[in-house]
Design a protein around this motif. Sequence first.
Motif, short mmCIF file in Angstrom:
data_model
loop_
_atom_site.label_atom_id
_atom_site.label_comp_id
_atom_site.label_asym_id
_atom_site.label_seq_id
_atom_site.Cartn_x
_atom_site.Cartn_y
_atom_site.Cartn_z
N ILE A 281 11.03 -8.78 -29.77
CA ILE A 281 11.96 -7.70 -29.45
C ILE A 281 11.96 -7.50 -27.94
N VAL A 282 13.05 -6.95 -27.43
CA VAL A 282 13.15 -6.63 -26.01
C VAL A 282 13.44 -5.14 -25.89
N GLY A 283 12.59 -4.47 -25.13
CA GLY A 283 12.79 -3.05 -24.85
C GLY A 283 13.46 -2.89 -23.50
N GLU A 284 14.50 -2.04 -23.47
CA GLU A 284 15.23 -1.79 -22.22
C GLU A 284 15.19 -0.30 -21.92
N SER A 285 14.97 0.02 -20.65
CA SER A 285 14.85 1.41 -20.24
C SER A 285 16.10 1.90 -19.53
N ASP A 286 16.22 3.23 -19.42
CA ASP A 286 17.31 3.84 -18.66
C ASP A 286 17.31 3.39 -17.20
N SER A 287 16.12 3.10 -16.69
CA SER A 287 16.01 2.72 -15.28
C SER A 287 16.42 1.27 -15.03
N MET B 75 15.41 10.97 -21.17
CA MET B 75 14.96 9.60 -21.11
C MET B 75 15.35 8.92 -22.42
N ASN B 76 15.96 7.77 -22.30
CA ASN B 76 16.38 7.00 -23.47
C ASN B 76 15.97 5.55 -23.28
N THR B 77 15.72 4.88 -24.38
CA THR B 77 15.40 3.46 -24.35
C THR B 77 16.11 2.78 -25.52
N THR B 78 16.20 1.48 -25.44
CA THR B 78 16.78 0.68 -26.52
C THR B 78 15.84 -0.47 -26.79
N VAL B 79 15.60 -0.74 -28.06
CA VAL B 79 14.79 -1.89 -28.45
C VAL B 79 15.68 -2.81 -29.30
N LYS B 80 15.81 -4.05 -28.87
CA LYS B 80 16.66 -5.02 -29.57
C LYS B 80 15.80 -6.10 -30.21
N TRP B 81 16.06 -6.37 -31.47
CA TRP B 81 15.41 -7.48 -32.16
C TRP B 81 16.07 -8.77 -31.70
N ILE B 82 15.27 -9.75 -31.28
CA ILE B 82 15.79 -11.05 -30.83
C ILE B 82 15.72 -12.06 -31.97
N ASN B 83 14.52 -12.34 -32.46
CA ASN B 83 14.31 -13.22 -33.61
C ASN B 83 12.85 -13.14 -34.01
#
Length: 137
Positions: free
Chosen positions: A13-19, A1-9
């Motif tokens: 932040i937006v967290g994105e999942s493998d699903s 299982m992997n996720t990505t968290v992106k800083w917006i401003n």
Amino acid sequence: MNTTVKWINDMMIVGESDSGHAIVMDGPQNLGGKNLGIRPMEMLLLGIGGCTTIDVISTLKKMCQEVHTFRAEISSERAKEHPKIFTKIHIHFAIKGVNLNDKKVSKAVNLSTNKYCSALIILGKSATITHDFKIHK
């Protein structure tokens, strides 16, 4: 299982999942956020609520219990000093269905909270976790 968290401003932040799903998180205004999303620590509580709900509902279905509504109400306390970890977590399960068997509901809840819900068991390493349930007519 992997996720990505992106800083917006700011603190968003937006967290994105493998699903393929995403969720917006943000900080409170006093920390530079704009209160446009859920807090990361709230996500932990929602995660354990989702984890244990899936476990209990799945187990009750296998036990041929007819559940109409199910709610996991989670309350918590955190340490006052950093790291402000959860020190107490209580889950109240509110269940409504047809002819629900008290012993089967208790067994399903206990299996989830003590064996199957990985997220809850991880947090149990640092917090005192309690639970109860009520079958509503």
